[in-house]
Design a protein around this motif. Structure first.
Motif, PDB file in Angstrom:
ATOM      1  N   TYR A  35     -82.047 -26.525 -39.609  1.00 23.36           N
ATOM      2  CA  TYR A  35     -82.714 -26.562 -38.296  1.00 23.36           C
ATOM      3  C   TYR A  35     -81.712 -26.692 -37.147  1.00 23.36           C
ATOM      4  CZ  TYR A  35     -86.527 -27.243 -41.516  1.00 23.36           C
ATOM      5  OH  TYR A  35     -87.398 -27.060 -42.553  1.00 23.36           O
ATOM      6  N   ALA A  36     -80.443 -26.400 -37.446  1.00 24.01           N
ATOM      7  CA  ALA A  36     -79.396 -26.521 -36.420  1.00 24.01           C
ATOM      8  C   ALA A  36     -79.609 -25.478 -35.330  1.00 24.01           C
ATOM      9  CB  ALA A  36     -78.027 -26.344 -37.055  1.00 24.01           C
ATOM     10  N   GLY A  37     -79.197 -25.820 -34.129  1.00 22.79           N
ATOM     11  CA  GLY A  37     -79.212 -24.871 -33.015  1.00 22.79           C
ATOM     12  C   GLY A  37     -80.578 -24.627 -32.405  1.00 22.79           C
ATOM     13  N   LEU A  38     -81.566 -25.439 -32.802  1.00 24.15           N
ATOM     14  CA  LEU A  38     -82.929 -25.250 -32.265  1.00 24.15           C
ATOM     15  C   LEU A  38     -83.253 -26.251 -31.154  1.00 24.15           C
ATOM     16  CD1 LEU A  38     -84.909 -24.733 -35.629  1.00 24.15           C
ATOM     17  CD2 LEU A  38     -84.081 -22.985 -34.037  1.00 24.15           C
ATOM     18  N   GLY A  39     -82.288 -27.080 -30.829  1.00 24.46           N
ATOM     19  CA  GLY A  39     -82.518 -28.053 -29.764  1.00 24.46           C
ATOM     20  C   GLY A  39     -82.981 -29.417 -30.259  1.00 24.46           C
ATOM     21  N   VAL A  40     -83.066 -29.586 -31.596  1.00 21.49           N
ATOM     22  CA  VAL A  40     -83.550 -30.873 -32.140  1.00 21.49           C
ATOM     23  C   VAL A  40     -82.560 -32.000 -31.806  1.00 21.49           C
ATOM     24  CG1 VAL A  40     -84.174 -32.124 -34.250  1.00 21.49           C
ATOM     25  CG2 VAL A  40     -84.813 -29.718 -33.994  1.00 21.49           C
ATOM     26  N   GLY A  41     -81.256 -31.741 -32.012  1.00 26.25           N
ATOM     27  CA  GLY A  41     -80.246 -32.770 -31.735  1.00 26.25           C
ATOM     28  C   GLY A  41     -80.266 -33.187 -30.273  1.00 26.25           C
ATOM     29  N   THR A  67     -69.638 -42.969 -31.473  1.00 23.52           N
ATOM     30  CA  THR A  67     -68.369 -42.500 -32.030  1.00 23.52           C
ATOM     31  C   THR A  67     -68.643 -41.126 -32.617  1.00 23.52           C
ATOM     32  OG1 THR A  67     -67.628 -44.736 -32.516  1.00 23.52           O
ATOM     33  CG2 THR A  67     -66.513 -42.963 -33.686  1.00 23.52           C
ATOM     34  N   ALA A  68     -68.067 -40.101 -32.011  1.00 17.90           N
ATOM     35  CA  ALA A  68     -68.309 -38.731 -32.481  1.00 17.90           C
ATOM     36  C   ALA A  68     -67.706 -38.562 -33.874  1.00 17.90           C
ATOM     37  CB  ALA A  68     -67.699 -37.728 -31.509  1.00 17.90           C
ATOM     38  N   LEU A  69     -68.357 -37.700 -34.652  1.00 15.52           N
ATOM     39  CA  LEU A  69     -67.915 -37.472 -36.032  1.00 15.52           C
ATOM     40  C   LEU A  69     -66.563 -36.756 -36.080  1.00 15.52           C
ATOM     41  CD1 LEU A  69     -69.647 -38.232 -38.494  1.00 15.52           C
ATOM     42  CD2 LEU A  69     -70.308 -35.843 -38.672  1.00 15.52           C
ATOM     43  N   THR A  72     -65.505 -31.422 -32.765  1.00 15.94           N
ATOM     44  CA  THR A  72     -66.627 -30.530 -32.437  1.00 15.94           C
ATOM     45  C   THR A  72     -67.796 -31.353 -31.930  1.00 15.94           C
ATOM     46  OG1 THR A  72     -65.909 -29.203 -34.305  1.00 15.94           O
ATOM     47  CG2 THR A  72     -68.019 -28.641 -33.345  1.00 15.94           C
ATOM     48  N   ALA A  73     -68.052 -32.463 -32.619  1.00 13.19           N
ATOM     49  CA  ALA A  73     -69.148 -33.341 -32.189  1.00 13.19           C
ATOM     50  C   ALA A  73     -68.831 -33.938 -30.809  1.00 13.19           C
ATOM     51  CB  ALA A  73     -69.378 -34.444 -33.218  1.00 13.19           C
ATOM     52  N   ARG A  74     -67.546 -34.254 -30.568  1.00 10.86           N
ATOM     53  CA  ARG A  74     -67.179 -34.809 -29.258  1.00 10.86           C
ATOM     54  C   ARG A  74     -67.557 -33.822 -28.150  1.00 10.86           C
ATOM     55  NH1 ARG A  74     -61.276 -36.684 -26.733  1.00 10.86           N
ATOM     56  NH2 ARG A  74     -61.758 -35.875 -24.683  1.00 10.86           N
ATOM     57  N   GLU A  78     -70.004 -34.388 -24.973  1.00 10.43           N
ATOM     58  CA  GLU A  78     -69.505 -34.204 -23.604  1.00 10.43           C
ATOM     59  C   GLU A  78     -70.435 -33.284 -22.812  1.00 10.43           C
ATOM     60  OE1 GLU A  78     -64.755 -35.202 -24.024  1.00 10.43           O
ATOM     61  OE2 GLU A  78     -65.406 -33.169 -24.450  1.00 10.43           O
ATOM     62  N   ARG A  79     -71.067 -32.359 -23.514  1.00  7.36           N
ATOM     63  CA  ARG A  79     -72.082 -31.500 -22.858  1.00  7.36           C
ATOM     64  C   ARG A  79     -73.168 -32.351 -22.199  1.00  7.36           C
ATOM     65  NH1 ARG A  79     -75.648 -29.406 -25.977  1.00  7.36           N
ATOM     66  NH2 ARG A  79     -76.588 -27.936 -24.585  1.00  7.36           N
ATOM     67  N   LEU A  80     -73.465 -33.516 -22.817  1.00  9.67           N
ATOM     68  CA  LEU A  80     -74.507 -34.405 -22.293  1.00  9.67           C
ATOM     69  C   LEU A  80     -73.950 -35.387 -21.263  1.00  9.67           C
ATOM     70  CD1 LEU A  80     -76.385 -35.119 -25.657  1.00  9.67           C
ATOM     71  CD2 LEU A  80     -77.213 -33.720 -23.755  1.00  9.67           C
TER      72      LEU A  80
HETATM   73  C1  COA Z   1     -74.246 -32.187 -33.472  1.00  9.40           C
HETATM   74  C2  COA Z   1     -75.696 -31.935 -33.990  1.00  9.40           C
HETATM   75  C3  COA Z   1     -76.473 -33.262 -34.021  1.00  9.40           C
HETATM   76  C4  COA Z   1     -76.361 -30.943 -33.021  1.00  9.40           C
HETATM   77  O1  COA Z   1     -77.734 -30.799 -33.412  1.00  9.40           O
HETATM   78  P1  COA Z   1     -78.531 -29.435 -33.117  1.00  9.40           P
HETATM   79  O2  COA Z   1     -79.981 -29.707 -33.207  1.00  9.40           O
HETATM   80  O3  COA Z   1     -77.962 -28.360 -33.946  1.00  9.40           O
HETATM   81  O4  COA Z   1     -78.069 -29.192 -31.613  1.00  9.40           O
HETATM   82  P2  COA Z   1     -78.897 -28.450 -30.476  1.00  9.40           P
HETATM   83  O5  COA Z   1     -79.656 -27.301 -31.051  1.00  9.40           O
HETATM   84  O6  COA Z   1     -79.666 -29.450 -29.704  1.00  9.40           O
HETATM   85  O7  COA Z   1     -77.669 -27.913 -29.625  1.00  9.40           O
HETATM   86  C5  COA Z   1     -77.884 -27.430 -28.390  1.00  9.40           C
HETATM   87  C6  COA Z   1     -76.600 -26.820 -27.872  1.00  9.40           C
HETATM   88  O8  COA Z   1     -75.402 -27.432 -28.398  1.00  9.40           O
HETATM   89  C7  COA Z   1     -74.589 -26.418 -28.998  1.00  9.40           C
HETATM   90  N1  COA Z   1     -74.031 -27.028 -30.194  1.00  9.40           N
HETATM   91  C8  COA Z   1     -74.655 -27.245 -31.369  1.00  9.40           C
HETATM   92  N2  COA Z   1     -73.816 -27.873 -32.216  1.00  9.40           N
HETATM   93  C9  COA Z   1     -72.649 -28.026 -31.529  1.00  9.40           C
HETATM   94  C10 COA Z   1     -71.406 -28.610 -31.844  1.00  9.40           C
HETATM   95  N3  COA Z   1     -71.192 -29.136 -33.065  1.00  9.40           N
HETATM   96  N4  COA Z   1     -70.432 -28.623 -30.905  1.00  9.40           N
HETATM   97  C11 COA Z   1     -70.633 -28.107 -29.672  1.00  9.40           C
HETATM   98  N5  COA Z   1     -71.802 -27.533 -29.310  1.00  9.40           N
HETATM   99  C12 COA Z   1     -72.783 -27.501 -30.233  1.00  9.40           C
HETATM  100  C13 COA Z   1     -75.504 -25.264 -29.317  1.00  9.40           C
HETATM  101  O9  COA Z   1     -74.793 -24.041 -29.306  1.00  9.40           O
HETATM  102  C14 COA Z   1     -76.486 -25.349 -28.170  1.00  9.40           C
HETATM  103  O10 COA Z   1     -75.923 -24.760 -27.013  1.00  9.40           O
HETATM  104  P3  COA Z   1     -76.808 -23.836 -26.050  1.00  9.40           P
HETATM  105  O11 COA Z   1     -78.006 -24.697 -25.636  1.00  9.40           O
HETATM  106  O12 COA Z   1     -75.884 -23.553 -24.918  1.00  9.40           O
HETATM  107  O13 COA Z   1     -77.181 -22.683 -26.895  1.00  9.40           O
HETATM  108  C15 COA Z   1     -75.683 -31.253 -35.376  1.00  9.40           C
HETATM  109  O14 COA Z   1     -74.847 -30.119 -35.319  1.00  9.40           O
HETATM  110  C16 COA Z   1     -75.213 -32.162 -36.498  1.00  9.40           C
HETATM  111  O15 COA Z   1     -76.027 -32.813 -37.150  1.00  9.40           O
HETATM  112  N6  COA Z   1     -73.894 -32.215 -36.720  1.00  9.40           N
HETATM  113  C17 COA Z   1     -73.322 -33.014 -37.802  1.00  9.40           C
HETATM  114  C18 COA Z   1     -73.373 -34.482 -37.488  1.00  9.40           C
HETATM  115  C19 COA Z   1     -72.758 -34.804 -36.160  1.00  9.40           C
HETATM  116  O16 COA Z   1     -71.729 -34.232 -35.760  1.00  9.40           O
HETATM  117  N7  COA Z   1     -73.414 -35.737 -35.449  1.00  9.40           N
HETATM  118  C20 COA Z   1     -72.980 -36.162 -34.147  1.00  9.40           C
HETATM  119  C21 COA Z   1     -71.849 -37.106 -34.272  1.00  9.40           C
HETATM  120  S1  COA Z   1     -72.290 -38.771 -34.143  1.00  9.40           S
END
Ligand code: COA
Length: 110
Positions: A35-41, A67-69, A72-74, A78-80
């Protein structure tokens, strides 16, 4: 809830704050890869940020910290609007967002 040692906090976080600085710790956040990339995170993170605003109204919550993983997570945090605790450290993974900055993040996300 957590507390940040004032002496280890960036000035903007420590200024006029009690010691330790009250904050909300986002301990773990992950989205199932299917479900990645759907805006859930983003939706989950925004919910946590809105909770921090509520906590700050009822008690005190100066910031949300995470604490970012990894790097890439950082970038994702930072986007937020999150900032590194130590901007001089290129591989810094400890991040914070002031509660006073959350409104701007929520407005940008709408
Ligand atoms: C990071 C994480 C929570 C993002 O969840 P997600 O539901 O896939 O993210 P979203 O769909 O809300 O992402 C929205 C935007 O972020 C971008 N994005 C997604 N994952 C990204 C990443 N790892 N790095 C940078 N940007 C990312 C998407 O391209 C999207 O951009 P857009 O709106 O411009 O198209 C998920 O990738 C994950 O579970 N990662 C592994 C665990 C982790 O890193 N957790 C956070 C650390 S504590």
């Amino acid at each position: 809830m957590t507390g940040i040692d004032r002496s280890a906090a960036p000035d903007v976080l420590a200024k006029s704050a009690p010691d330790p600085v009250p904050a909300l710790l986002l301990g773990r956040l992950a989205v199932d890869r299917r479900y990645a990339g759907l805006g859930v995170g983003t939706a989950l993170a925004l919910h946590v940020l809105a909770t921090a605003v509520e906590l700050n109204e009822k008690a005190a919550c100066r910031a949300v910290i995470v604490t970012a993983l990894g790097q890439t997570a950082r970038t994702w945090w930072e986007r937020l609007g999150f900032h590194p605790f130590d901007p001089q450290q290129p591989d810094e993974l400890d991040l914070y967002l002031l509660t006073s900055e959350i409104d701007a993040t929520l407005r940008r996300a709408r």
